[in-house]
Design a protein around this motif. Sequence first.
Motif, PDB file in Angstrom:
ATOM      1  N   TYR A 118       0.871  -1.196   0.020  1.00  0.00           N
ATOM      2  CA  TYR A 118       0.052   0.026  -0.032  1.00  0.00           C
ATOM      3  C   TYR A 118       0.954   1.186   0.024  1.00  0.00           C
ATOM      4  N   ASP A 119       0.503   2.122  -0.962  1.00  0.00           N
ATOM      5  CA  ASP A 119       1.402   3.497  -0.935  1.00  0.00           C
ATOM      6  C   ASP A 119       0.356   4.501  -1.111  1.00  0.00           C
ATOM      7  N   ALA A 120       0.391   5.516  -0.281  1.00  0.00           N
ATOM      8  CA  ALA A 120      -0.542   6.573  -0.348  1.00  0.00           C
ATOM      9  C   ALA A 120       0.026   7.826  -0.306  1.00  0.00           C
ATOM     10  N   PHE A 121      -0.405   9.020  -1.162  1.00  0.00           N
ATOM     11  CA  PHE A 121       0.242  10.368  -0.948  1.00  0.00           C
ATOM     12  C   PHE A 121      -0.952  11.114  -0.892  1.00  0.00           C
ATOM     13  N   ILE A 122      -0.900  11.717   0.555  1.00  0.00           N
ATOM     14  CA  ILE A 122      -2.248  12.734   0.683  1.00  0.00           C
ATOM     15  C   ILE A 122      -1.723  14.115   0.838  1.00  0.00           C
ATOM     16  N   VAL A 123      -2.209  15.053   0.084  1.00  0.00           N
ATOM     17  CA  VAL A 123      -1.895  16.557   0.266  1.00  0.00           C
ATOM     18  C   VAL A 123      -3.152  17.346   0.568  1.00  0.00           C
ATOM     19  N   SER A 124      -2.953  18.196   1.254  1.00  0.00           N
ATOM     20  CA  SER A 124      -4.380  19.034   1.629  1.00  0.00           C
ATOM     21  C   SER A 124      -3.754  20.656   1.952  1.00  0.00           C
ATOM     22  N   ALA A 125      -4.652  21.648   1.592  1.00  0.00           N
ATOM     23  CA  ALA A 125      -4.488  22.919   1.755  1.00  0.00           C
ATOM     24  C   ALA A 125      -5.926  23.496   2.559  1.00  0.00           C
ATOM     25  N   GLU A 126      -5.743  24.190   3.589  1.00  0.00           N
ATOM     26  CA  GLU A 126      -6.851  24.529   4.224  1.00  0.00           C
ATOM     27  C   GLU A 126      -6.708  25.968   4.819  1.00  0.00           C
ATOM     28  N   MET A 127      -7.940  26.842   4.717  1.00  0.00           N
ATOM     29  CA  MET A 127      -8.043  28.128   5.248  1.00  0.00           C
ATOM     30  C   MET A 127      -9.035  28.299   6.076  1.00  0.00           C
ATOM     31  N   LYS A 128      -8.913  29.047   7.170  1.00  0.00           N
ATOM     32  CA  LYS A 128     -10.034  29.244   8.366  1.00  0.00           C
ATOM     33  C   LYS A 128      -9.884  30.753   9.002  1.00  0.00           C
ATOM     34  N   GLY A 129     -11.051  30.956   9.285  1.00  0.00           N
ATOM     35  CA  GLY A 129     -11.394  32.404   9.740  1.00  0.00           C
ATOM     36  C   GLY A 129     -12.076  32.486  11.277  1.00  0.00           C
ATOM     37  N   GLN A 130     -11.562  33.074  12.057  1.00  0.00           N
ATOM     38  CA  GLN A 130     -12.411  33.328  13.434  1.00  0.00           C
ATOM     39  C   GLN A 130     -12.794  34.650  13.605  1.00  0.00           C
ATOM     40  N   HIS A 131     -13.944  35.250  14.011  1.00  0.00           N
ATOM     41  CA  HIS A 131     -14.222  36.559  14.111  1.00  0.00           C
ATOM     42  C   HIS A 131     -15.402  36.701  15.480  1.00  0.00           C
ATOM     43  N   LYS A 132     -14.731  37.472  16.243  1.00  0.00           N
ATOM     44  CA  LYS A 132     -15.577  37.785  17.318  1.00  0.00           C
ATOM     45  C   LYS A 132     -16.156  39.037  17.508  1.00  0.00           C
ATOM     46  N   LEU A 133     -17.644  39.077  17.910  1.00  0.00           N
ATOM     47  CA  LEU A 133     -18.150  40.497  18.089  1.00  0.00           C
ATOM     48  C   LEU A 133     -18.835  40.303  19.291  1.00  0.00           C
ATOM     49  N   ASP A 134     -18.413  41.067  20.553  1.00  0.00           N
ATOM     50  CA  ASP A 134     -18.987  40.820  21.731  1.00  0.00           C
ATOM     51  C   ASP A 134     -19.168  39.423  22.006  1.00  0.00           C
ATOM     52  N   GLU A 135     -20.406  39.000  22.298  1.00  0.00           N
ATOM     53  CA  GLU A 135     -20.621  37.797  22.874  1.00  0.00           C
ATOM     54  C   GLU A 135     -20.605  36.618  21.741  1.00  0.00           C
ATOM     55  N   THR A 136     -20.599  37.342  20.571  1.00  0.00           N
ATOM     56  CA  THR A 136     -20.976  36.240  19.275  1.00  0.00           C
ATOM     57  C   THR A 136     -19.708  36.102  18.489  1.00  0.00           C
ATOM     58  N   GLU A 137     -19.443  34.733  17.949  1.00  0.00           N
ATOM     59  CA  GLU A 137     -18.295  34.516  17.348  1.00  0.00           C
ATOM     60  C   GLU A 137     -18.808  33.806  15.985  1.00  0.00           C
ATOM     61  N   TRP A 179     -15.534  29.934  10.230  1.00  0.00           N
ATOM     62  CA  TRP A 179     -15.603  29.281   8.788  1.00  0.00           C
ATOM     63  C   TRP A 179     -14.093  28.797   8.471  1.00  0.00           C
ATOM     64  N   GLY A 180     -14.480  28.042   7.457  1.00  0.00           N
ATOM     65  CA  GLY A 180     -13.114  27.242   6.815  1.00  0.00           C
ATOM     66  C   GLY A 180     -13.436  26.530   5.339  1.00  0.00           C
ATOM     67  N   VAL A 181     -12.363  26.321   4.647  1.00  0.00           N
ATOM     68  CA  VAL A 181     -12.424  25.587   3.491  1.00  0.00           C
ATOM     69  C   VAL A 181     -11.258  24.760   3.450  1.00  0.00           C
ATOM     70  N   ARG A 182     -11.360  23.647   2.771  1.00  0.00           N
ATOM     71  CA  ARG A 182     -10.059  22.549   2.558  1.00  0.00           C
ATOM     72  C   ARG A 182     -10.284  21.582   1.438  1.00  0.00           C
ATOM     73  N   TYR A 183      -9.099  21.750   0.873  1.00  0.00           N
ATOM     74  CA  TYR A 183      -8.924  20.635  -0.438  1.00  0.00           C
ATOM     75  C   TYR A 183      -8.024  19.527  -0.087  1.00  0.00           C
ATOM     76  N   VAL A 184      -8.258  18.542  -0.618  1.00  0.00           N
ATOM     77  CA  VAL A 184      -7.499  17.479  -0.261  1.00  0.00           C
ATOM     78  C   VAL A 184      -7.584  16.418  -1.381  1.00  0.00           C
ATOM     79  N   SER A 185      -6.144  16.065  -1.780  1.00  0.00           N
ATOM     80  CA  SER A 185      -5.902  15.137  -2.937  1.00  0.00           C
ATOM     81  C   SER A 185      -5.272  14.012  -2.290  1.00  0.00           C
ATOM     82  N   GLU A 186      -5.744  12.849  -2.771  1.00  0.00           N
ATOM     83  CA  GLU A 186      -5.448  11.508  -2.201  1.00  0.00           C
ATOM     84  C   GLU A 186      -5.153  10.536  -3.460  1.00  0.00           C
ATOM     85  N   ASP A 187      -3.640  10.455  -3.597  1.00  0.00           N
ATOM     86  CA  ASP A 187      -3.405   9.135  -4.564  1.00  0.00           C
ATOM     87  C   ASP A 187      -2.935   8.043  -4.080  1.00  0.00           C
ATOM     88  N   ILE A 188      -3.548   6.842  -4.308  1.00  0.00           N
ATOM     89  CA  ILE A 188      -3.334   5.530  -3.858  1.00  0.00           C
ATOM     90  C   ILE A 188      -3.172   4.583  -4.503  1.00  0.00           C
TER      91      ILE A 188
END
Length: 818
Positions: free
Chosen positions: A415-434, A437-446
């Motif tokens: 078994y030989d697997a190569f997995i790469v990923s890239a991810e971007m996330k954000g966090q925003h606080k407004l008083d008592e509200t938060e 969000w995030g988005v992620r791409y994954v490529s799996e070569d098996i």
Amino acid sequence: MKKNLYSILFALLCASGFSQTAQIKGVVLNDQDFPIKNVMVQAQNKQVYTNANGFYYMDVEAGNDITIQFQAENYQPVTYIESVAANQSFELNIRLSPAAEELKELVIDSNLRKRFEGTTVISPDVIRKIPGANAGVENLLKTLPGVYSNNELSTQYAVRGGNYDENLVYVNEIEVYRPFLVRSGQQEGLSFTNTSMTDKVDFSSGGFQSKYGDKMSSVLDITYRKPSQFGGSFDASILGGGLTVDLASKNKKWTAITGVRYRNNALLVKSQDVDVDFTPRFLDAQSLITFQPTAKWEWSLLLNASSNVYEYTPLFKRTKFGTIQDAKELQVRYQGGEIDRYQTYFGALKGVFKPNLQNSYTLIASAYHTKEEEYYDIWGSYALGNVSGDLGGNAGEVEYTVGLGSQLNHGRNNYDAFIVSAEMKGQHKLDETEIEWGVRYVSEDIRDRLLEWEVIDSAGFSLANPYFSTPNNQPYEPYQGELVPFQNVRATNFVTINRLNGFAQWNKRGTIGKHETFLNFGVRAHYWNVAAEGYETSKGQITVSPRAQFAIKPDWETDMVFRLSGGLYHQPPSYRELRAMDGSIRPNVKAQQSIHVVLSNDYSFKIKSTPFKLFTELYYKDLSNVNTYTLENVRIRYRADNNAKAYVYGADVRINGEIVPGIESWFSVGYLKTEENYNNRGFIARPTDQRLKLGLMFQDYMPAIPNLKLYLNQVYNTPLPGGSPSYVDPYDYQLRLKNYMRSDAGFSYIFKDQTFNSNKKWLQPFKEVAVGFEIYNLFNNENAITNTWVRDVYSKVMYAIPNRMTMRTFNLKLNMSW
């Protein structure tokens, strides 16, 4: 009474403590995001003042629930309660609001948020102390309600009716993977998580938020610590050892923590009822390097490399089973052996940008490469005999043989697997509200080759595949059909999977009257497609998973929190779920789906002066598009057809108590029932239908010898399905294994730590030194992981011979830090 308890436990228990210093630092700003100077920061009878840039730092004693106070003239004071681990550099940035006419203090308890979210917080200090055949965070998880395992050599676990593939594991927000080909717990060696590098451990067994990925059972979220100064730790035992080194630059901008571990399970495996030549070599190295050029930017690099070589040559096996009236013994002589190699490499770059206290952005890029080989040729010839029950000189000896046979297993799996990923996330606080969000791409070569077959011979007559159409009535009639292996799987697969997923969620802390509340709502979406060489490319599939949590802390004298959480959870298929039992690929397998509802409560109280916490949860799961599977030790093989539905319901109860101040123990009880209906044939127990579970984690010390620390780790599970052969129709055979019960215990003598100082010269360079003695499987229970099935060709009787786990074993440990 208590003295009697210590006398009973004295011979049982173990471990070592780590109590050191840590650093707290950060920036104090006003409501306009300008720095405030001369803010007094107090913690543990120490105080410092912020400089002209609003920056402060101070050294504190590591421990639970440190109270940090911020006070400045004309500003509202703030108190922050946080747990800080040893050698950690904890960043705490605070905004002070202008004082109103009536000066009020704002108290922020970070542990309260964990209670609102239903997250179990586990102390890394406890993880390092508790004994176990496979010590680490997974060892401690198995004492929690709803977490099941009947294999002490494995780091894998099932949660609330799910299987081993349904659990998410994160280290510093980065998803980690485990080897694919491992079929036996004794092949695993080391968990990915290095306990000596751990700072925080959070665990959720259901109803978790949308920010966590696409699995259906649980989330284990681990944070490695960020060192504040030079230091290190060393541990060694008969089973292996590890070295961890902490580094930090003078200006604290650069830090690095590196750990190297070695593991050898020969001592444990040789306690089984098989005489073997066993040469395991499990080695890994991990490093977390961080760089903080400014207060707004931080970069970190997580690296891991592991090499596991498993060489196994069984020689002889002798197993007694049956009853006193009908005792039997199986003797097997082996030839051949098994050589497995698992090499994995993992790297992740993480960048965090905080333009202000309200907003932060995280970028993560990672790559994972695994190369695995599983080669074996093992031939065994067996003799099944009746054992004498005569109380004379022949008691316990084989009187006569009732069955003879042999079995040849062959495997060449790669078994030989190569997995790469890239991810971007954000966090925003407004008083008592938060908002997160995030988005992620994954490529799996098996690239996967599966080649394994089994030939079984009973009394000289070859047994054909159980689903082979030609009848075989040997020895009464000549067999004229084709000679085929009893089991035969051959496949070569080249598969590429592309995934795009993302989430958005909204949190709000508020009140209803005087009652504190927490509300979370979020949604996940996941798109994927599968391209397999020789198969038609799958159509892209998409899932949408809404999830929500609501918690309330009533304004009562009684300290209680009530929670309701759940939603729609999807598990898009991994490569393992795409591969059917014959090795072929099913590119259009759908995502499994679970509607999950959790109702829970935690209650904090005291008995006399001892604090306790009672956690209670009721849960229900309704599953559809279920991909049924079989379990062979820890290997999962799927049908890959989504032709089933299932349900799970149960209740978990755990009570925590500090029997000794600052030292936590707990007792847990879990009950569940899970069944599946395949092709509308009716509901039967799923492979993880483990009805009752009891778990105990106990820590104490002896008043007469306060340097002697006592520990106990105990698990009891009722039988799992799996007593029948893996190749049979489960609707015809619903046999179960025996109960699983295991106690690991020991004691540790502290020569020096923060509590017990010493003037001895040889101890001066060290902060802590401890030696320990551990007893695994204290009561020598004969637990079984599977059964070997032996057939008497004349009587046509099939005998189930248990494959037993490890027996009582002793271990010595040394722990030190500087």
